[in-house]
Scaffold this motif. Structure first.
Motif, PDB file in Angstrom:
ATOM      1  N   GLN A  78       0.801  -1.225   0.000  1.00 26.14           N
ATOM      2  CA  GLN A  78       0.000   0.000   0.000  1.00 26.14           C
ATOM      3  C   GLN A  78       0.833   1.274   0.000  1.00 26.14           C
ATOM      4  OE1 GLN A  78      -2.945  -0.080   3.118  1.00 26.14           O
ATOM      5  NE2 GLN A  78      -3.165  -2.287   2.925  1.00 26.14           N
ATOM      6  N   LEU A  79       2.081   1.170   0.420  1.00 27.39           N
ATOM      7  CA  LEU A  79       2.931   2.350   0.546  1.00 27.39           C
ATOM      8  C   LEU A  79       4.129   2.245  -0.387  1.00 27.39           C
ATOM      9  CD1 LEU A  79       2.970   2.621   4.442  1.00 27.39           C
ATOM     10  CD2 LEU A  79       1.459   3.802   2.841  1.00 27.39           C
ATOM     11  N   GLU A  80       4.584   3.406  -0.842  1.00 28.45           N
ATOM     12  CA  GLU A  80       5.806   3.445  -1.635  1.00 28.45           C
ATOM     13  C   GLU A  80       6.776   4.407  -0.986  1.00 28.45           C
ATOM     14  OE1 GLU A  80       4.557   4.566  -5.544  1.00 28.45           O
ATOM     15  OE2 GLU A  80       4.312   6.669  -5.030  1.00 28.45           O
ATOM     16  N   MET A  81       8.048   4.217  -1.307  1.00 29.67           N
ATOM     17  CA  MET A  81       9.098   5.026  -0.701  1.00 29.67           C
ATOM     18  C   MET A  81       9.931   5.725  -1.763  1.00 29.67           C
ATOM     19  SD  MET A  81      10.569   2.383   2.123  1.00 29.67           S
ATOM     20  CE  MET A  81      10.690   1.040   0.968  1.00 29.67           C
ATOM     21  N   LEU A  82      10.416   6.861  -1.396  1.00 28.04           N
ATOM     22  CA  LEU A  82      11.448   7.546  -2.156  1.00 28.04           C
ATOM     23  C   LEU A  82      12.672   7.506  -1.260  1.00 28.04           C
ATOM     24  CD1 LEU A  82      12.345   9.174  -4.608  1.00 28.04           C
ATOM     25  CD2 LEU A  82      11.542  11.231  -3.439  1.00 28.04           C
ATOM     26  N   LEU A  83      13.620   6.679  -1.645  1.00 30.69           N
ATOM     27  CA  LEU A  83      14.792   6.467  -0.804  1.00 30.69           C
ATOM     28  C   LEU A  83      15.810   7.578  -1.000  1.00 30.69           C
ATOM     29  CD1 LEU A  83      15.236   2.668  -1.496  1.00 30.69           C
ATOM     30  CD2 LEU A  83      14.203   3.715   0.519  1.00 30.69           C
ATOM     31  N   PRO A  84      16.516   7.954   0.066  1.00 27.52           N
ATOM     32  CA  PRO A  84      17.597   8.923  -0.092  1.00 27.52           C
ATOM     33  C   PRO A  84      18.666   8.354  -1.018  1.00 27.52           C
ATOM     34  CG  PRO A  84      17.403   8.217   2.204  1.00 27.52           C
ATOM     35  CD  PRO A  84      16.367   7.492   1.427  1.00 27.52           C
ATOM     36  N   TRP A  85      19.428   9.224  -1.581  1.00 22.25           N
ATOM     37  CA  TRP A  85      20.429   8.848  -2.573  1.00 22.25           C
ATOM     38  C   TRP A  85      21.308   7.691  -2.091  1.00 22.25           C
ATOM     39  CZ3 TRP A  85      25.768   8.850  -2.599  1.00 22.25           C
ATOM     40  CH2 TRP A  85      26.354   8.612  -3.847  1.00 22.25           C
ATOM     41  N   ALA A  86      21.785   7.741  -0.872  1.00 20.98           N
ATOM     42  CA  ALA A  86      22.690   6.699  -0.363  1.00 20.98           C
ATOM     43  C   ALA A  86      22.015   5.339  -0.342  1.00 20.98           C
ATOM     44  CB  ALA A  86      23.181   7.059   1.042  1.00 20.98           C
ATOM     45  N   LEU A  87      20.711   5.289  -0.070  1.00 21.39           N
ATOM     46  CA  LEU A  87      19.988   4.015  -0.065  1.00 21.39           C
ATOM     47  C   LEU A  87      19.777   3.508  -1.482  1.00 21.39           C
ATOM     48  CD1 LEU A  87      17.287   4.474   2.698  1.00 21.39           C
ATOM     49  CD2 LEU A  87      19.252   2.967   2.738  1.00 21.39           C
ATOM     50  N   ARG A  88      19.505   4.422  -2.412  1.00 20.69           N
ATOM     51  CA  ARG A  88      19.305   4.005  -3.805  1.00 20.69           C
ATOM     52  C   ARG A  88      20.587   3.413  -4.371  1.00 20.69           C
ATOM     53  NH1 ARG A  88      17.077   9.233  -6.223  1.00 20.69           N
ATOM     54  NH2 ARG A  88      17.235  10.060  -4.150  1.00 20.69           N
ATOM     55  N   VAL A  89      21.718   3.968  -3.982  1.00 17.98           N
ATOM     56  CA  VAL A  89      23.005   3.458  -4.444  1.00 17.98           C
ATOM     57  C   VAL A  89      23.257   2.072  -3.854  1.00 17.98           C
ATOM     58  CG1 VAL A  89      25.501   3.795  -4.287  1.00 17.98           C
ATOM     59  CG2 VAL A  89      24.026   5.707  -4.877  1.00 17.98           C
ATOM     60  N   ALA A  90      22.926   1.888  -2.579  1.00 18.41           N
ATOM     61  CA  ALA A  90      23.159   0.608  -1.910  1.00 18.41           C
ATOM     62  C   ALA A  90      22.236  -0.474  -2.468  1.00 18.41           C
ATOM     63  CB  ALA A  90      22.942   0.759  -0.404  1.00 18.41           C
ATOM     64  N   GLY A  91      21.048  -0.104  -2.865  1.00 17.61           N
ATOM     65  CA  GLY A  91      20.076  -1.081  -3.354  1.00 17.61           C
ATOM     66  C   GLY A  91      19.272  -1.646  -2.207  1.00 17.61           C
ATOM     67  N   PRO A  92      17.950  -1.801  -2.386  1.00 21.33           N
ATOM     68  CA  PRO A  92      17.071  -2.171  -1.274  1.00 21.33           C
ATOM     69  C   PRO A  92      17.352  -3.538  -0.657  1.00 21.33           C
ATOM     70  CG  PRO A  92      15.878  -2.195  -3.359  1.00 21.33           C
ATOM     71  CD  PRO A  92      17.245  -1.611  -3.632  1.00 21.33           C
ATOM     72  N   GLN A  93      17.982  -4.439  -1.367  1.00 22.71           N
ATOM     73  CA  GLN A  93      18.248  -5.766  -0.813  1.00 22.71           C
ATOM     74  C   GLN A  93      19.684  -5.888  -0.307  1.00 22.71           C
ATOM     75  OE1 GLN A  93      15.600  -7.664  -0.455  1.00 22.71           O
ATOM     76  NE2 GLN A  93      14.441  -6.135  -1.568  1.00 22.71           N
ATOM     77  N   SER A  94      20.421  -4.825  -0.386  1.00 24.07           N
ATOM     78  CA  SER A  94      21.836  -4.877  -0.056  1.00 24.07           C
ATOM     79  C   SER A  94      22.082  -4.858   1.446  1.00 24.07           C
ATOM     80  CB  SER A  94      22.539  -3.673  -0.689  1.00 24.07           C
ATOM     81  OG  SER A  94      23.867  -3.595  -0.239  1.00 24.07           O
ATOM     82  N   SER A  95      23.090  -5.600   1.860  1.00 22.94           N
ATOM     83  CA  SER A  95      23.485  -5.565   3.273  1.00 22.94           C
ATOM     84  C   SER A  95      24.093  -4.213   3.637  1.00 22.94           C
ATOM     85  CB  SER A  95      24.477  -6.687   3.571  1.00 22.94           C
ATOM     86  OG  SER A  95      25.639  -6.519   2.775  1.00 22.94           O
ATOM     87  N   ASP A  96      24.414  -3.413   2.628  1.00 25.94           N
ATOM     88  CA  ASP A  96      24.963  -2.080   2.897  1.00 25.94           C
ATOM     89  C   ASP A  96      23.969  -1.188   3.621  1.00 25.94           C
ATOM     90  OD1 ASP A  96      27.323  -2.764   1.695  1.00 25.94           O
ATOM     91  OD2 ASP A  96      26.798  -1.906  -0.246  1.00 25.94           O
ATOM     92  N   ILE A  97      22.682  -1.438   3.452  1.00 26.73           N
ATOM     93  CA  ILE A  97      21.663  -0.619   4.117  1.00 26.73           C
ATOM     94  C   ILE A  97      21.839  -0.686   5.626  1.00 26.73           C
ATOM     95  CG2 ILE A  97      19.190  -0.467   4.626  1.00 26.73           C
ATOM     96  CD1 ILE A  97      18.654  -1.020   1.705  1.00 26.73           C
ATOM     97  N   ALA A  98      22.122  -1.846   6.144  1.00 22.21           N
ATOM     98  CA  ALA A  98      22.278  -2.011   7.589  1.00 22.21           C
ATOM     99  C   ALA A  98      23.419  -1.156   8.136  1.00 22.21           C
ATOM    100  CB  ALA A  98      22.515  -3.472   7.931  1.00 22.21           C
ATOM    101  N   ARG A  99      24.378  -0.839   7.288  1.00 24.38           N
ATOM    102  CA  ARG A  99      25.535  -0.056   7.735  1.00 24.38           C
ATOM    103  C   ARG A  99      25.305   1.449   7.645  1.00 24.38           C
ATOM    104  NH1 ARG A  99      29.969  -2.906   4.304  1.00 24.38           N
ATOM    105  NH2 ARG A  99      28.326  -4.272   3.607  1.00 24.38           N
ATOM    106  N   LEU A 100      24.221   1.854   6.996  1.00 25.13           N
ATOM    107  CA  LEU A 100      23.948   3.282   6.876  1.00 25.13           C
ATOM    108  C   LEU A 100      23.459   3.845   8.203  1.00 25.13           C
ATOM    109  CD1 LEU A 100      22.198   3.337   3.404  1.00 25.13           C
ATOM    110  CD2 LEU A 100      24.494   4.154   3.942  1.00 25.13           C
ATOM    111  N   SER A 101      23.764   5.103   8.437  1.00 22.70           N
ATOM    112  CA  SER A 101      23.370   5.724   9.704  1.00 22.70           C
ATOM    113  C   SER A 101      21.867   5.969   9.740  1.00 22.70           C
ATOM    114  CB  SER A 101      24.101   7.055   9.883  1.00 22.70           C
ATOM    115  OG  SER A 101      23.608   8.000   8.950  1.00 22.70           O
ATOM    116  N   ASP A 102      21.341   6.071  10.956  1.00 20.64           N
ATOM    117  CA  ASP A 102      19.928   6.391  11.123  1.00 20.64           C
ATOM    118  C   ASP A 102      19.580   7.710  10.439  1.00 20.64           C
ATOM    119  OD1 ASP A 102      19.502   4.093  12.567  1.00 20.64           O
ATOM    120  OD2 ASP A 102      19.281   5.100  14.506  1.00 20.64           O
ATOM    121  N   SER A 103      20.494   8.672  10.481  1.00 17.20           N
ATOM    122  CA  SER A 103      20.194   9.977   9.892  1.00 17.20           C
ATOM    123  C   SER A 103      19.953   9.879   8.385  1.00 17.20           C
ATOM    124  CB  SER A 103      21.298  10.994  10.198  1.00 17.20           C
ATOM    125  OG  SER A 103      22.524  10.581   9.638  1.00 17.20           O
TER     126      SER A 103
END
Length: 125
Positions: A78-103
Protein backbone atom coordinates in the motif's frame (compact mmCIF):
# COMPACT_ATOMS: atom_id res chain seq x y z
CA UNK A 1 -7.54 4.52 24.02
CA UNK A 2 -5.91 1.65 25.94
CA UNK A 3 -5.28 -1.58 24.10
CA UNK A 4 -6.13 -4.88 25.78
CA UNK A 5 -3.13 -6.74 27.19
CA UNK A 6 -3.57 -9.57 24.69
CA UNK A 7 -3.19 -7.12 21.77
CA UNK A 8 -0.11 -5.56 23.32
CA UNK A 9 1.48 -9.00 23.78
CA UNK A 10 0.68 -9.88 20.16
CA UNK A 11 2.34 -6.64 19.03
CA UNK A 12 5.48 -7.48 20.96
CA UNK A 13 5.60 -10.98 19.49
CA UNK A 14 4.82 -9.88 15.93
CA UNK A 15 6.43 -6.45 15.89
CA UNK A 16 6.96 -6.05 12.16
CA UNK A 17 3.46 -7.03 10.96
CA UNK A 18 1.97 -4.77 13.62
CA UNK A 19 4.37 -2.01 12.63
CA UNK A 20 3.41 -2.33 8.98
CA UNK A 21 -0.30 -2.20 9.83
CA UNK A 22 0.30 0.98 11.85
CA UNK A 23 2.29 2.63 9.06
CA UNK A 24 -0.37 1.72 6.50
CA UNK A 25 -3.06 3.08 8.81
CA UNK A 26 -1.33 6.47 9.02
CA UNK A 27 -1.60 6.75 5.22
CA UNK A 28 -5.08 5.21 4.94
CA UNK A 29 -8.19 7.04 3.82
CA UNK A 30 -9.71 6.18 7.19
CA UNK A 31 -7.02 8.22 8.95
CA UNK A 32 -6.31 10.93 6.38
CA UNK A 33 -9.94 12.02 6.07
CA UNK A 34 -9.73 13.49 9.61
CA UNK A 35 -6.02 13.75 10.53
CA UNK A 36 -5.13 17.26 9.44
CA UNK A 37 -1.87 17.18 11.36
CA UNK A 38 -0.61 14.17 9.44
CA UNK A 39 -1.74 15.74 6.18
CA UNK A 40 0.20 18.90 7.09
CA UNK A 41 3.38 16.78 7.13
CA UNK A 42 2.94 15.86 3.45
CA UNK A 43 4.96 17.56 0.77
CA UNK A 44 3.35 18.54 -2.54
CA UNK A 45 3.82 15.00 -3.88
CA UNK A 46 2.15 13.37 -0.88
CA UNK A 47 5.35 12.17 0.81
CA UNK A 48 6.02 12.27 4.56
CA UNK A 49 9.56 11.73 5.81
CA UNK A 50 10.36 8.88 8.12
CA UNK A 51 11.94 11.54 10.36
CA UNK A 52 8.48 13.12 10.77
CA UNK A 53 6.71 9.96 11.92
CA UNK A 54 9.35 7.97 13.82
CA UNK A 55 8.50 9.84 17.03
CA UNK A 56 4.76 9.16 16.91
CA UNK A 57 3.51 7.61 20.16
CA UNK A 58 2.40 4.32 18.64
CA UNK A 59 5.75 3.78 16.94
CA UNK A 60 7.55 4.73 20.13
CA UNK A 61 5.53 2.11 22.06
CA UNK A 62 6.63 -0.49 19.52
CA UNK A 63 10.23 0.52 20.22
CA UNK A 64 11.25 0.51 16.56
CA UNK A 65 14.40 1.87 14.97
CA UNK A 66 14.50 3.69 11.61
CA UNK A 67 16.02 0.55 10.05
CA UNK A 68 13.15 -1.60 11.39
CA UNK A 69 10.60 0.78 9.90
CA UNK A 70 12.42 0.69 6.57
CA UNK A 71 12.44 -3.12 6.60
CA UNK A 72 8.68 -3.15 7.23
CA UNK A 73 8.04 -0.64 4.44
CA UNK A 74 9.74 -2.92 1.91
CA UNK A 75 6.93 -5.42 2.63
CA UNK A 76 4.08 -2.96 2.03
CA UNK A 77 1.82 -3.21 -0.99
CA UNK A 78 0.00 0.00 0.00
CA UNK A 79 2.93 2.35 0.55
CA UNK A 80 5.81 3.44 -1.64
CA UNK A 81 9.10 5.03 -0.70
CA UNK A 82 11.45 7.55 -2.16
CA UNK A 83 14.79 6.47 -0.80
CA UNK A 84 17.60 8.92 -0.09
CA UNK A 85 20.43 8.85 -2.57
CA UNK A 86 22.69 6.70 -0.36
CA UNK A 87 19.99 4.02 -0.07
CA UNK A 88 19.31 4.00 -3.80
CA UNK A 89 23.01 3.46 -4.44
CA UNK A 90 23.16 0.61 -1.91
CA UNK A 91 20.08 -1.08 -3.35
CA UNK A 92 17.07 -2.17 -1.27
CA UNK A 93 18.25 -5.77 -0.81
CA UNK A 94 21.84 -4.88 -0.06
CA UNK A 95 23.49 -5.56 3.27
CA UNK A 96 24.96 -2.08 2.90
CA UNK A 97 21.66 -0.62 4.12
CA UNK A 98 22.28 -2.01 7.59
CA UNK A 99 25.53 -0.06 7.74
CA UNK A 100 23.95 3.28 6.88
CA UNK A 101 23.37 5.72 9.70
CA UNK A 102 19.93 6.39 11.12
CA UNK A 103 20.19 9.98 9.89
CA UNK A 104 20.37 8.72 6.29
CA UNK A 105 17.50 6.25 6.74
CA UNK A 106 15.34 8.95 8.35
CA UNK A 107 15.44 10.89 5.05
CA UNK A 108 13.28 8.18 3.44
CA UNK A 109 9.99 9.59 2.16
CA UNK A 110 6.78 7.56 2.31
CA UNK A 111 3.40 7.96 0.60
CA UNK A 112 0.39 5.87 -0.35
CA UNK A 113 0.61 4.12 -3.73
CA UNK A 114 -3.01 4.87 -4.55
CA UNK A 115 -3.75 8.51 -5.42
CA UNK A 116 -0.81 9.86 -3.38
CA UNK A 117 -1.55 13.55 -3.87
CA UNK A 118 -5.22 13.36 -2.93
CA UNK A 119 -4.64 14.40 0.68
CA UNK A 120 -1.98 17.07 0.15
CA UNK A 121 -2.91 20.36 1.77
CA UNK A 122 -2.26 23.16 -0.66
CA UNK A 123 -1.15 26.57 0.64
CA UNK A 124 -4.20 28.52 1.78
CA UNK A 125 -6.30 25.42 2.55
Amino acid sequence: NQQPKQQQQQQQQNGEPCLLRQLEYYFSEENLCHDNYFRSLMDLEGYVTLQSIIGFNRLQRLGVSPHTVLDALFESEQLEMLLPWALRVAGPQSSDIARLSDSVVLQTKIRPRKDPQRWVQRPGQ
